[in-house]
Design a protein around this motif. Structure first.
Motif, short mmCIF file in Angstrom:
data_model
loop_
_atom_site.label_atom_id
_atom_site.label_comp_id
_atom_site.label_asym_id
_atom_site.label_seq_id
_atom_site.Cartn_x
_atom_site.Cartn_y
_atom_site.Cartn_z
N PRO A 170 43.00 -20.56 -100.58
CA PRO A 170 44.00 -20.93 -101.59
C PRO A 170 45.30 -21.38 -100.91
N LYS A 171 45.96 -22.32 -101.51
CA LYS A 171 47.17 -22.87 -100.91
C LYS A 171 48.25 -21.80 -100.77
N SER A 172 48.91 -21.84 -99.62
CA SER A 172 50.06 -20.96 -99.40
C SER A 172 50.96 -21.63 -98.39
N SER A 173 52.10 -21.04 -98.12
CA SER A 173 52.96 -21.56 -97.06
C SER A 173 52.48 -21.03 -95.72
N LEU A 174 52.83 -21.73 -94.66
CA LEU A 174 52.50 -21.25 -93.32
C LEU A 174 53.12 -19.86 -93.11
N LYS A 175 54.32 -19.65 -93.58
CA LYS A 175 54.98 -18.35 -93.42
C LYS A 175 54.17 -17.25 -94.07
N TYR A 192 53.84 -19.42 -83.23
CA TYR A 192 53.34 -20.51 -84.06
C TYR A 192 54.02 -21.81 -83.66
N VAL A 193 53.41 -22.91 -84.06
CA VAL A 193 54.03 -24.23 -83.98
C VAL A 193 53.92 -24.85 -85.36
N GLY A 194 55.00 -25.43 -85.86
CA GLY A 194 54.95 -26.06 -87.17
C GLY A 194 56.12 -25.69 -88.04
N ASP A 195 56.01 -26.05 -89.32
CA ASP A 195 57.05 -25.82 -90.32
C ASP A 195 56.62 -24.63 -91.18
N VAL A 200 49.64 -24.91 -96.59
CA VAL A 200 48.39 -24.93 -95.81
C VAL A 200 47.25 -24.42 -96.67
N SER A 201 46.08 -24.98 -96.44
CA SER A 201 44.87 -24.55 -97.13
C SER A 201 43.66 -24.62 -96.20
N LYS A 202 43.48 -25.77 -95.57
CA LYS A 202 42.32 -25.95 -94.68
C LYS A 202 42.63 -25.35 -93.31
N LEU A 253 49.99 -24.51 -85.90
CA LEU A 253 49.21 -23.68 -85.00
C LEU A 253 49.71 -22.24 -85.09
N ILE A 254 48.78 -21.30 -85.22
CA ILE A 254 49.10 -19.87 -85.18
C ILE A 254 48.34 -19.26 -84.02
N VAL A 255 49.06 -18.56 -83.15
CA VAL A 255 48.45 -17.89 -82.00
C VAL A 255 48.47 -16.39 -82.26
#
Length: 294
Positions: A170-175, A192-195, A200-202, A253-255
């Motif tokens: 389901p769609k959510s924010s990266l945060k 992380y890298v990004g906004d 995000v969903s996929k 990107l999430i590490v």
């Protein structure tokens, strides 16, 4: 409040760490077990793996013998000295670890022969007759990658899992996604890298450390909103994702960290033992992350 499995295991580990007399094998007590060897357990698991045994693999014994009779099993990510000591406390002489024991992928030890850290660990294993088997290639090569499936289960994403690396959530924010992962995996912080406001969903879920090139190749093929990895060299996937953002692409990107991203797969090994070799006592000890946050 009902404890989840991870909380129960962590609490059990903490109790042992302060030296109380709790033996987790008491929780799985059964009648006297028949004698079964390390090699028999290894062969039984490998028989479940398509095309196993492999002609070349890192999944070899790092200590001990195939012929030794098993008194109990400890599963874990890393066979740390702490985990070895806990195995000794519960009278387990077989540790099944997912990652290397001696600080390199092939567990080569010639270069460590005069090192006190290596010798302390090797001597501890020999003194107490403990066998360590690395189960990495085989567990990843089951019909369903049980390491991947383990972290999916921990994250509560089973409804979206198609037994591959792509999940449509389901769609959510990266945060919010990062906060969800932190909560479910009990990781205090992650990079992380990004906004953080990106929708995000996929998700491309790649636990562990498969290498930056493979991570980037799969991202090129799948076009995810976010790549979730255990770890990656900073000059590879993180730089690729940063450049993608600099040119206006919506990619994050999430590490997570290597240990947290694959611990569920290590726990699977304990579940597999209970189901397939119930006469052998087994307990899972999370090894945790060697790196702390200050």
């Amino acid at each position: 409040m009902k404890q989840n499995r991870r909380e129960f295991l962590l609490n059990s580990t903490s109790i042992l760490g302060v030296g109380l007399a709790l033996n987790p094998f008491d929780l799985f007590a059964n009648e006297e077990s028949r004698k079964i060897t390390v090699g028999e357990i290894m062969d039984r698991f490998i028989s479940d793996v398509p095309d196993g045994p492999f002609p070349q693999t890192v999944d070899t014994l790092k200590s001990g013998s195939r012929d030794q009779v098993v008194t109990g099993i400890v599963t874990t990510m890393f066979a740390t000295i702490t985990v070895i000591q806990k195995a000794i406390e519960v009278n387990a002489n077989f540790i099944i670890a997912h990652e290397p024991t001696f600080y390199n992928h092939l567990d080569e030890t010639e270069w460590l022969e005069n090192d006190p850290v290596y010798n302390y660990k090797a001597d501890l294993l020999e003194k107490h007759g403990i066998a360590i088997w690395r189960n990495h290639d085989y567990v990843h090569s089951l019909a369903v990658d049980r390491v991947q499936a383990g972290v999916v289960n921990e994250l509560g994403w089973n409804d979206y899992y198609q037994e591959n690396a792509v999940l449509n959530l389901p769609k959510s924010s990266l945060k919010n996604l990062i906060n969800h992962i932190k909560d479910k995996l009990q990781v205090p912080a992650m990079r992380y890298v990004g906004d953080l406001d990106q929708t995000v969903s996929k998700v491309l879920l790649l636990p562990g450390a498969i290498g930056g090139r493979r991570q980037i190749d799969m991202a090129m093929q799948q076009k995810p909103d976010v790549i979730i990895v255990g770890e990656s060299p900073e000059w590879e996937t993180p730089e690729y994702v940063r450049n993608a953002n600099e040119m206006g692409e919506k990619l994050s990107l999430i590490v997570i960290g290597h240990s947290a991203s694959e611990e569920g797969g290590s726990e699977f090994m304990a579940e597999w033992i209970r189901k397939n070799i119930p006469e052998v006592n087994v307990v899972h000890f999370p090894s945790g992350n060697s790196l702390h946050i200050f």
